[in-house]
Motif scaffolding. Structure first.
Motif, mmCIF file in Angstrom:
data_model
loop_
_atom_site.group_PDB
_atom_site.id
_atom_site.type_symbol
_atom_site.label_atom_id
_atom_site.label_comp_id
_atom_site.label_asym_id
_atom_site.label_seq_id
_atom_site.Cartn_x
_atom_site.Cartn_y
_atom_site.Cartn_z
ATOM 1 N N ASN A 66 6.210 88.124 5.035
ATOM 2 C CA ASN A 66 6.841 87.211 5.988
ATOM 3 C C ASN A 66 7.421 87.966 7.179
ATOM 4 O OD1 ASN A 66 6.178 84.908 4.540
ATOM 5 N ND2 ASN A 66 8.137 84.836 3.464
ATOM 6 N N GLU A 67 7.969 89.134 6.924
ATOM 7 C CA GLU A 67 8.532 89.960 7.996
ATOM 8 C C GLU A 67 7.427 90.379 8.972
ATOM 9 O OE1 GLU A 67 10.095 94.514 8.189
ATOM 10 O OE2 GLU A 67 10.965 93.253 6.609
ATOM 11 N N GLN A 73 7.229 81.493 12.679
ATOM 12 C CA GLN A 73 6.152 80.541 12.403
ATOM 13 C C GLN A 73 6.326 80.058 10.965
ATOM 14 O OE1 GLN A 73 2.530 82.639 13.109
ATOM 15 N NE2 GLN A 73 2.844 82.753 15.309
ATOM 16 N N SER A 74 7.142 79.057 10.778
ATOM 17 C CA SER A 74 7.502 78.636 9.423
ATOM 18 C C SER A 74 6.309 78.171 8.599
ATOM 19 C CB SER A 74 8.566 77.546 9.468
ATOM 20 O OG SER A 74 8.053 76.415 10.147
ATOM 21 N N GLY A 75 5.255 77.672 9.244
ATOM 22 C CA GLY A 75 4.074 77.235 8.509
ATOM 23 C C GLY A 75 3.340 78.383 7.858
ATOM 24 N N SER A 76 3.477 79.588 8.398
ATOM 25 C CA SER A 76 2.770 80.738 7.842
ATOM 26 C C SER A 76 3.605 81.497 6.818
ATOM 27 C CB SER A 76 2.365 81.693 8.970
ATOM 28 O OG SER A 76 3.515 82.224 9.594
ATOM 29 N N PHE A 93 4.752 79.054 -2.495
ATOM 30 C CA PHE A 93 4.247 77.877 -1.804
ATOM 31 C C PHE A 93 3.928 78.220 -0.355
ATOM 32 C CE2 PHE A 93 4.882 74.155 0.869
ATOM 33 C CZ PHE A 93 4.025 73.243 0.271
ATOM 34 N N ARG A 94 2.750 77.757 0.094
ATOM 35 C CA ARG A 94 2.389 77.850 1.512
ATOM 36 C C ARG A 94 1.202 76.931 1.766
ATOM 37 N NH1 ARG A 94 0.405 82.837 5.361
ATOM 38 N NH2 ARG A 94 -1.496 82.712 4.142
ATOM 39 N N ALA A 176 -4.235 80.548 3.690
ATOM 40 C CA ALA A 176 -4.324 80.712 5.145
ATOM 41 C C ALA A 176 -4.939 79.453 5.744
ATOM 42 C CB ALA A 176 -5.150 81.934 5.488
ATOM 43 N N ARG A 177 -4.497 79.080 6.893
ATOM 44 C CA ARG A 177 -5.035 77.861 7.539
ATOM 45 C C ARG A 177 -6.353 78.109 8.172
ATOM 46 N NH1 ARG A 177 -0.045 74.485 10.031
ATOM 47 N NH2 ARG A 177 0.659 73.767 8.019
#
Length: 177
Positions: A66-67, A73-76, A93-94, A176-177
C-alpha cells in the motif's frame, strides 16, 4: 557473547507459560500434570500462534504494498479485516475479491479466495494453471515426536514467508482492476 545472541533467537514462551501455570496451581490448588501430553491442547495453541504469525506477515507486506502503491488511491489499497466471532481468522479485501484465512479446527487452516460474494476458489500452484481450482487449500498441523508441531501443505513442511508471498502475489494479481 555468542550465547547471549543465540538466546535471543530461542522462543521462551513455553517456559513462561509453565511458570505461570505453576503460580496458578499454587494459588488455586488445581494441578494439571498432563497438559503437556495433551495433543489437542498443543494443537490449539499452535494453530492460534500460527494464525497470528500469518496475519503479522500479511500485515507487513500489505502495508509495504500500500505504501508503494500510494494510499491516496483507496481503490487500489488492500485492507485486512478480522473475521468476527472467531479467535483470529482474517481476510484481505480489494476490488470485491477476498482472501480468507480461517482456522477450521485445531489442526486445520484453510486459505481461499471469495469472488463476488459467492465463487470460492484456491490459488494457482503452477504457471500452467489458468485459474485456481474450486474450493480452498488446506494447511494441516503434523504432530511429531515430543509434540513437535509442523504446518504442512500437501504433506510438505511450509515456510511461512513463502506461503504469504505466494498467496499475496495471487491476491494482488487477481484483484487488480
Amino acid at each position: 557473547m555468542d550465547q547471549i545472541n543465540q538466546q535471543k533467537d530461542v522462543s521462551t514462551k513455553w517456559i513462561e507459560s509453565l511458570a505461570l501455570e505453576e503460580i496458578n496451581m499454587e494459588e488455586s490448588g488445581v494441578v494439571n500434570f498432563n497438559d503437556h501430553l495433551n495433543p489437542l491442547h498443543m494443537l490449539e495453541e499452535s494453530s492460534i500462534d500460527y494464525m497470528d504469525d500469518l496475519r503479522e506477515k500479511f500485515e507487513i507486506f500489505v502495508s509495504k504494498f500500500n505504501e508503494y502503491r500510494g494510499s491516496h488511491q483507496s481503490g487500489s489499497a488492500i485492507k485486512i479485516f478480522k473475521i468476527s466471532n472467531t479467535i483470529n481468522d482474517f481476510m484481505l479485501f480489494r476490488n470485491s475479491l477476498r482472501l480468507i484465512v480461517a482456522r477450521k479446527a485445531a489442526d486445520l487452516i484453510t486459505i481461499g479466495f471469495l469472488a463476488n460474494g459467492k465463487e470460492v476458489f484456491s490459488a494457482r500452484l503452477r504457471s500452467t494453471d489458468s485459474t485456481g481450482s474450486q474450493g480452498v487449500h488446506e494447511v494441516r498441523a503434523h504432530l511429531g515426536p515430543f509434540n513437535d508441531i509442523t504446518w504442512r501443505f500437501n504433506g510438505e513442511i511450509i515456510e511461512t514467508e513463502a506461503l504469504v508471498r505466494h498467496y499475496l502475489s495471487e491476491f494482488i494479481r487477481n484483484s487488480a482492476r
